[in-house]
Design an enzyme around this catalytic site. Structure first.
Site, PDB file in Angstrom:
ATOM      1  N   LYS A 118     -23.999  20.852 -19.046  1.00 47.41           N
ATOM      2  CA  LYS A 118     -25.288  21.502 -19.326  1.00 47.41           C
ATOM      3  C   LYS A 118     -25.356  22.850 -18.630  1.00 47.41           C
ATOM      4  O   LYS A 118     -24.664  23.109 -17.644  1.00 47.41           O
ATOM      5  CB  LYS A 118     -26.460  20.633 -18.858  1.00 47.41           C
ATOM      6  CG  LYS A 118     -26.497  20.272 -17.350  1.00 47.41           C
ATOM      7  CD  LYS A 118     -27.084  21.315 -16.421  1.00 47.41           C
ATOM      8  CE  LYS A 118     -27.128  20.861 -14.965  1.00 47.41           C
ATOM      9  NZ  LYS A 118     -27.338  21.939 -13.991  1.00 47.41           N
ATOM     10  N   ASP A 164     -30.128  14.663 -13.113  1.00 44.63           N
ATOM     11  CA  ASP A 164     -29.551  15.271 -14.312  1.00 44.63           C
ATOM     12  C   ASP A 164     -29.012  14.246 -15.305  1.00 44.63           C
ATOM     13  O   ASP A 164     -28.670  14.601 -16.442  1.00 44.63           O
ATOM     14  CB  ASP A 164     -28.365  16.183 -13.931  1.00 44.63           C
ATOM     15  CG  ASP A 164     -28.794  17.564 -13.442  1.00 44.63           C
ATOM     16  OD1 ASP A 164     -29.946  17.965 -13.673  1.00 44.63           O
ATOM     17  OD2 ASP A 164     -27.931  18.249 -12.844  1.00 44.63           O
TER      18      ASP A 164
HETATM   19  C1  LIG Z   1     -29.777  21.681  -9.954  1.00 40.59           C
HETATM   20  C2  LIG Z   1     -29.825  20.714 -11.122  1.00 40.59           C
HETATM   21  O1  LIG Z   1     -28.495  20.470 -11.582  1.00 40.59           O
HETATM   22  C3  LIG Z   1     -30.586  21.344 -12.284  1.00 40.59           C
HETATM   23  O2  LIG Z   1     -30.465  20.614 -13.472  1.00 40.59           O
HETATM   24  C4  LIG Z   1     -30.473  19.387 -10.724  1.00 40.59           C
HETATM   25  O3  LIG Z   1     -31.787  19.599 -10.260  1.00 40.59           O
HETATM   26  C5  LIG Z   1     -29.668  18.578  -9.733  1.00 40.59           C
HETATM   27  O4  LIG Z   1     -29.625  17.276 -10.221  1.00 40.59           O
HETATM   28  P1  LIG Z   1     -28.601  16.174  -9.629  1.00 40.59           P
HETATM   29  O5  LIG Z   1     -27.299  16.816  -9.288  1.00 40.59           O
HETATM   30  O6  LIG Z   1     -28.616  15.041 -10.594  1.00 40.59           O
HETATM   31  O7  LIG Z   1     -29.317  15.824  -8.283  1.00 40.59           O
HETATM   32  P2  LIG Z   1     -29.631  14.394  -7.615  1.00 40.59           P
HETATM   33  O8  LIG Z   1     -28.350  13.624  -7.506  1.00 40.59           O
HETATM   34  O9  LIG Z   1     -30.792  13.754  -8.279  1.00 40.59           O
HETATM   35  O10 LIG Z   1     -30.091  14.876  -6.165  1.00 40.59           O
HETATM   36  C6  LIG Z   1     -29.182  15.421  -5.224  1.00 40.59           C
HETATM   37  C7  LIG Z   1     -29.987  16.195  -4.207  1.00 40.59           C
HETATM   38  O11 LIG Z   1     -30.428  17.445  -4.788  1.00 40.59           O
HETATM   39  C8  LIG Z   1     -31.729  17.751  -4.328  1.00 40.59           C
HETATM   40  N1  LIG Z   1     -32.666  17.772  -5.488  1.00 40.59           N
HETATM   41  C9  LIG Z   1     -32.261  17.357  -6.719  1.00 40.59           C
HETATM   42  C10 LIG Z   1     -33.135  17.405  -7.794  1.00 40.59           C
HETATM   43  C11 LIG Z   1     -34.453  17.864  -7.552  1.00 40.59           C
HETATM   44  N2  LIG Z   1     -35.332  17.917  -8.548  1.00 40.59           N
HETATM   45  N3  LIG Z   1     -34.828  18.275  -6.326  1.00 40.59           N
HETATM   46  C12 LIG Z   1     -33.958  18.242  -5.292  1.00 40.59           C
HETATM   47  O12 LIG Z   1     -34.307  18.637  -4.184  1.00 40.59           O
HETATM   48  C13 LIG Z   1     -32.095  16.699  -3.307  1.00 40.59           C
HETATM   49  O13 LIG Z   1     -31.678  17.184  -2.042  1.00 40.59           O
HETATM   50  C14 LIG Z   1     -31.240  15.511  -3.720  1.00 40.59           C
HETATM   51  O14 LIG Z   1     -30.972  14.630  -2.648  1.00 40.59           O
HETATM   52  N1  LIG Z   2     -17.475  11.565 -11.946  1.00 41.87           N
HETATM   53  C1  LIG Z   2     -17.591  12.556 -11.050  1.00 41.87           C
HETATM   54  N2  LIG Z   2     -17.131  13.782 -11.329  1.00 41.87           N
HETATM   55  C2  LIG Z   2     -17.254  14.779 -10.433  1.00 41.87           C
HETATM   56  N3  LIG Z   2     -17.801  14.637  -9.212  1.00 41.87           N
HETATM   57  C3  LIG Z   2     -18.288  13.446  -8.894  1.00 41.87           C
HETATM   58  C4  LIG Z   2     -18.216  12.362  -9.794  1.00 41.87           C
HETATM   59  N4  LIG Z   2     -18.796  11.319  -9.228  1.00 41.87           N
HETATM   60  C5  LIG Z   2     -19.222  11.724  -8.025  1.00 41.87           C
HETATM   61  N5  LIG Z   2     -18.906  12.999  -7.786  1.00 41.87           N
HETATM   62  C6  LIG Z   2     -19.242  13.759  -6.556  1.00 41.87           C
HETATM   63  O1  LIG Z   2     -20.356  14.589  -6.885  1.00 41.87           O
HETATM   64  C7  LIG Z   2     -20.185  15.899  -6.343  1.00 41.87           C
HETATM   65  C8  LIG Z   2     -20.878  16.889  -7.273  1.00 41.87           C
HETATM   66  O2  LIG Z   2     -20.112  16.959  -8.446  1.00 41.87           O
HETATM   67  P1  LIG Z   2     -20.684  17.450  -9.861  1.00 41.87           P
HETATM   68  O3  LIG Z   2     -19.479  17.897 -10.633  1.00 41.87           O
HETATM   69  O4  LIG Z   2     -21.549  16.422 -10.462  1.00 41.87           O
HETATM   70  O5  LIG Z   2     -21.557  18.680  -9.387  1.00 41.87           O
HETATM   71  P2  LIG Z   2     -22.535  19.589 -10.165  1.00 41.87           P
HETATM   72  O6  LIG Z   2     -21.969  19.863 -11.526  1.00 41.87           O
HETATM   73  O7  LIG Z   2     -22.836  20.751  -9.275  1.00 41.87           O
HETATM   74  O8  LIG Z   2     -23.834  18.695 -10.324  1.00 41.87           O
HETATM   75  P3  LIG Z   2     -25.284  19.137 -10.831  1.00 41.87           P
HETATM   76  O9  LIG Z   2     -25.130  20.250 -11.804  1.00 41.87           O
HETATM   77  O10 LIG Z   2     -25.791  17.849 -11.481  1.00 41.87           O
HETATM   78  O11 LIG Z   2     -26.045  19.477  -9.582  1.00 41.87           O
HETATM   79  C9  LIG Z   2     -18.672  16.082  -6.241  1.00 41.87           C
HETATM   80  O12 LIG Z   2     -18.337  16.950  -5.221  1.00 41.87           O
HETATM   81  C10 LIG Z   2     -18.160  14.682  -6.029  1.00 41.87           C
HETATM   82  O13 LIG Z   2     -18.035  14.407  -4.647  1.00 41.87           O
END
Ligand SMILES: C[C@](O)(CO)[C@H](O)COP(=O)(O)OP(=O)(O)OC[C@H]1O[C@@H](n2ccc(N)nc2=O)[C@H](O)[C@@H]1O
Ligand SMILES: Nc1ncnc2c1ncn2[C@@H]1O[C@H](COP(=O)(O)OP(=O)(O)OP(=O)(O)O)[C@@H](O)[C@H]1O
EC number: 2.7.1.148
Length: 305
Positions: free
Chosen positions: A15, A142
């Protein structure tokens, strides 16, 4: 209820957030959002195969950065689904990873949603969509969007989805060296807001942005792209400013950090322009790799076996 014995493969998109309005930190540590999600045609595939115990393997250029233990979101999805169904998570999950890791493109979330659908299909559970979405929200903010794909407004912490209209758009993504931690970027957002001493407004979806998205007018969308996490990502990774500038110099209509970064996203006029922008970004030496994609893309989908 009959479970297929053959492996089940689910394809799931990355996304980009075309609007990410972030409110003040909530008592539970999350932030309320107005999060306009757009699924793009960069896909992971998760294959679920019957096995004695729950195991995870991963292939792809970033495979070494993906945890293979029970912290992997794909493994967690299988465990939660199995517990709800009162069965053992007897499955091997193989992730073909194409979405940048820790890049702000919801790669882990995508694998969680894909594993959930793959296991649900493998185990013949036919779990209703509403229940699958509940499990997704338990896995991460997400993850519900990764399941449904397309284009949607996420409110709450991003998990409460309303579908929105979206025409076709063309994108280039610049993959950075190393990842950024999502919690660290939200913490930096809080720190910058506190230092500025300004009140953080309630997050609101922009009507102009939703209209531009629905119209398929790339110039209109380029004028209104907005990510409140971008200053925080740039504060933690200042060199991303050079990548953003290189893409705009190379012909992109607009550039922004994807979600929490450090992947940067470039909106392009058409597929031909996207090729040129990708070439300019590669030549600039300001990123590790480039990917071309279009939107919207479908959510998690079972592939024919
Ligand atoms: C930045 C985005 O990727 C935008 O779509 C999302 O808001 C992040 O979503 P995500 O990776 O699924 O995050 P989660 O696994 O739910 O949360 C991880 C951490 O991100 C922060 N978090 C996430 C979502 C949100 N609405 N507020 C937050 O402050 C919090 O510290 C939380 O503990
Ligand atoms: N299936 C997976 N693929 C990638 N990372 C994973 C997975 N499961 C757990 N993780 C952990 O989650 C962390 C974040 O990875 P991810 O690729 O989801 O980040 P992101 O794309 O920045 O997430 P978001 O956009 O939802 O905030 C990684 O550093 C890893 O430790």
């Amino acid at each position: 209820m009959s479970a297929p014995r053959t492996p089940v493969t689910v394809r799931v998109p990355a996304k980009v957030n075309v609007q990410l309005a972030v409110g003040a930190a909530r008592p539970d540590g999350f932030h309320d959002l107005a999060n306009v999600f757009l699924a793009v045609s960069l896909f992971d595939e998760v294959t679920a195969t019957p096995a004695d115990t729950l195991t995870v393997t991963c292939e792809g250029p970033d495979a070494d950065k993906v945890p293979l233990d029970r912290t992997n979101l794909a493994a967690r999805a299988a465990e939660i689904l199995a517990t709800r169904a009162g069965i053992e998570p007897a499955v091997h999950l193989h992730i073909a990873k194409n979405i940048p890791v820790a890049g702000g493109m919801a790669g882990g979330s995508a694998d969680g949603a894909a594993a959930l659908l793959a296991c649900d299909t493998l185990w013949g559970l036919n779990t209703p969509l509403a229940e699958l979405l509940d499990i997704c929200a338990e896995l991460g903010s997400d993850v519900p969007f990764s399941l449904v794909g397309g284009a949607a407004l996420g409110t709450g912490r991003g998990e409460l989805l309303t579908p929105v209209g979206a025409g076709t758009f063309h994108w280039v993504f610049a993959v950075a060296d190393g990842g950024l931690s999502t919690p660290a970027v939200f913490r930096e957002f809080d720190r910058l807001a506190e230092a500025a001493g300004t009140e953080i407004p309630e997050p609101q979806a922009s009507p102009a942005l939703l209209a531009a998205l629905a119209s398929g007018d790339a110039d209109a969308l380029a004028a209104v792209l907005a990510n409140d996490l971008q200053p925080a990502a740039l504060s933690l990774r200042p060199q991303l400013a050079r990548t953003l500038a290189a893409g705009v110099d190379g012909g992109a209509l607009a550039a922004l950090v994807s979600g929490s970064g450090p992947t940067t996203a470039f909106l392009c006029r058409d597929a031909e322009s996207a090729e040129k922008v990708a070439a300019a970004l590669s030549a600039s030496g300001t990123c590790r790799a480039t990917r071309i994609a279009s939107s919207p893309a479908p959510g998690a989908t079972v592939l024919p076996s």
